[in-house]
Design a protein around this motif. Structure first.
Motif, PDB file in Angstrom:
ATOM      1  N   SER A  65       0.806  -1.231   0.000  1.00 28.39           N
ATOM      2  CA  SER A  65       0.000   0.000   0.000  1.00 28.39           C
ATOM      3  C   SER A  65       0.836   1.276   0.000  1.00 28.39           C
ATOM      4  O   SER A  65       0.358   2.332  -0.376  1.00 28.39           O
ATOM      5  CB  SER A  65      -0.915   0.028   1.229  1.00 28.39           C
ATOM      6  OG  SER A  65      -0.143   0.184   2.414  1.00 28.39           O
ATOM      7  N   HIS A  67       1.731   2.545   2.782  1.00 25.27           N
ATOM      8  CA  HIS A  67       1.404   3.136   4.079  1.00 25.27           C
ATOM      9  C   HIS A  67       2.268   2.490   5.163  1.00 25.27           C
ATOM     10  O   HIS A  67       1.797   1.723   5.998  1.00 25.27           O
ATOM     11  CB  HIS A  67      -0.081   2.975   4.389  1.00 25.27           C
ATOM     12  CG  HIS A  67      -0.957   3.568   3.332  1.00 25.27           C
ATOM     13  ND1 HIS A  67      -2.204   3.082   3.052  1.00 25.27           N
ATOM     14  CD2 HIS A  67      -0.764   4.594   2.478  1.00 25.27           C
ATOM     15  CE1 HIS A  67      -2.746   3.786   2.076  1.00 25.27           C
ATOM     16  NE2 HIS A  67      -1.882   4.712   1.714  1.00 25.27           N
ATOM     17  N   PRO A  92      -2.837   6.030   5.820  1.00 27.01           N
ATOM     18  CA  PRO A  92      -3.758   5.311   6.694  1.00 27.01           C
ATOM     19  C   PRO A  92      -3.147   4.010   7.221  1.00 27.01           C
ATOM     20  O   PRO A  92      -2.390   3.344   6.514  1.00 27.01           O
ATOM     21  CB  PRO A  92      -4.952   4.994   5.797  1.00 27.01           C
ATOM     22  CG  PRO A  92      -4.788   5.785   4.561  1.00 27.01           C
ATOM     23  CD  PRO A  92      -3.353   6.160   4.454  1.00 27.01           C
ATOM     24  N   HIS A  95      -6.710  -1.124   6.608  1.00 28.98           N
ATOM     25  CA  HIS A  95      -6.913  -1.593   5.232  1.00 28.98           C
ATOM     26  C   HIS A  95      -8.171  -0.995   4.602  1.00 28.98           C
ATOM     27  O   HIS A  95      -8.358  -1.071   3.394  1.00 28.98           O
ATOM     28  CB  HIS A  95      -6.957  -3.131   5.182  1.00 28.98           C
ATOM     29  CG  HIS A  95      -8.219  -3.715   5.731  1.00 28.98           C
ATOM     30  ND1 HIS A  95      -8.441  -3.873   7.077  1.00 28.98           N
ATOM     31  CD2 HIS A  95      -9.328  -4.155   5.109  1.00 28.98           C
ATOM     32  CE1 HIS A  95      -9.637  -4.397   7.261  1.00 28.98           C
ATOM     33  NE2 HIS A  95     -10.203  -4.586   6.078  1.00 28.98           N
ATOM     34  N   ASN A  97      -8.616   2.098   4.490  1.00 30.27           N
ATOM     35  CA  ASN A  97      -8.102   3.415   4.091  1.00 30.27           C
ATOM     36  C   ASN A  97      -8.448   4.503   5.119  1.00 30.27           C
ATOM     37  O   ASN A  97      -8.559   5.673   4.780  1.00 30.27           O
ATOM     38  CB  ASN A  97      -8.567   3.812   2.695  1.00 30.27           C
ATOM     39  CG  ASN A  97      -7.497   4.582   1.955  1.00 30.27           C
ATOM     40  OD1 ASN A  97      -6.304   4.332   2.132  1.00 30.27           O
ATOM     41  ND2 ASN A  97      -7.896   5.528   1.141  1.00 30.27           N
ATOM     42  N   ARG A  98      -8.607   4.100   6.372  1.00 31.91           N
ATOM     43  CA  ARG A  98      -8.823   5.046   7.465  1.00 31.91           C
ATOM     44  C   ARG A  98      -7.534   5.157   8.273  1.00 31.91           C
ATOM     45  O   ARG A  98      -6.732   4.235   8.300  1.00 31.91           O
ATOM     46  CB  ARG A  98      -9.974   4.589   8.358  1.00 31.91           C
ATOM     47  CG  ARG A  98     -11.332   4.707   7.681  1.00 31.91           C
ATOM     48  CD  ARG A  98     -12.416   4.089   8.549  1.00 31.91           C
ATOM     49  NE  ARG A  98     -13.750   4.292   8.019  1.00 31.91           N
ATOM     50  CZ  ARG A  98     -14.316   3.513   7.092  1.00 31.91           C
ATOM     51  NH1 ARG A  98     -13.662   2.486   6.588  1.00 31.91           N
ATOM     52  NH2 ARG A  98     -15.540   3.766   6.675  1.00 31.91           N
ATOM     53  N   PRO A 117     -13.032   7.019   5.215  1.00 37.43           N
ATOM     54  CA  PRO A 117     -11.780   6.697   4.530  1.00 37.43           C
ATOM     55  C   PRO A 117     -11.110   7.978   4.012  1.00 37.43           C
ATOM     56  O   PRO A 117     -11.780   8.959   3.695  1.00 37.43           O
ATOM     57  CB  PRO A 117     -12.238   5.819   3.356  1.00 37.43           C
ATOM     58  CG  PRO A 117     -13.545   5.255   3.802  1.00 37.43           C
ATOM     59  CD  PRO A 117     -14.180   6.329   4.641  1.00 37.43           C
ATOM     60  N   GLU A 118      -9.780   7.926   3.967  1.00 42.30           N
ATOM     61  CA  GLU A 118      -9.012   9.085   3.476  1.00 42.30           C
ATOM     62  C   GLU A 118      -9.066   9.153   1.978  1.00 42.30           C
ATOM     63  O   GLU A 118      -9.252   8.210   1.298  1.00 42.30           O
ATOM     64  CB  GLU A 118      -7.563   8.995   3.960  1.00 42.30           C
ATOM     65  CG  GLU A 118      -7.469   9.158   5.466  1.00 42.30           C
ATOM     66  CD  GLU A 118      -6.040   9.172   5.977  1.00 42.30           C
ATOM     67  OE1 GLU A 118      -5.079   9.267   5.191  1.00 42.30           O
ATOM     68  OE2 GLU A 118      -5.891   9.096   7.201  1.00 42.30           O
TER      69      GLU A 118
END
Length: 118
Positions: A65, A67, A92, A95, A97-98, A117-118
């Motif tokens: 990702s 991240h 984030p 998983h 996307n937060r 989520p971002e």
């Protein structure tokens, strides 16, 4: 005194829970699992490496990702059966996307989403 991951208390599956906490803010980002080798890899590489129970493989956070969790400090509790990873999180942690996996509150018998989520 030198640290040996073998001195940790792992469960019957050879795993130990790890809580990832954001450096500075103290925000709890996620919880995952490590085995003895994941602990050693995390300490050596400074990139947080978990054990995926569903896939039975090592999982370097952010490898796919982007991240990434850069290890700032790794702490163990008094019983040596839980770890706290203080991390520098890029993007984030969840998983979904937060920023955090702990984005749902249970309030007055209902689930309340605290972040999108971002």
């Amino acid at each position: 005194m030198a640290f040996d991951p073998a001195t940790l208390t792992f469960n019957e599956a050879g795993l130990i829970p790890v809580i990832a906490q954001a450096e500075g803010s103290g925000e709890v980002l996620m919880m995952a699992w490590m085995n003895e080798q994941a602990v050693a890899r995390t300490i050596e590489s400074r990139k947080v490496t978990y054990w995926s129970r569903s896939r039975s493989v090592f999982w370097v956070k952010g490898e796919t990702s982007g991240h990434v969790q850069e290890l700032v400090d790794l702490r163990m509790d008094c019983d040596k059966d839980c770890l706290l990873a203080i991390v520098r999180q890029s993007g984030p942690a969840c998983h979904t996307n937060r920023r955090s996996c702990f984005y749902t509150s249970i309030s007055e018998g209902s689930e309340v989403e605290l972040m999108s989520p971002e």
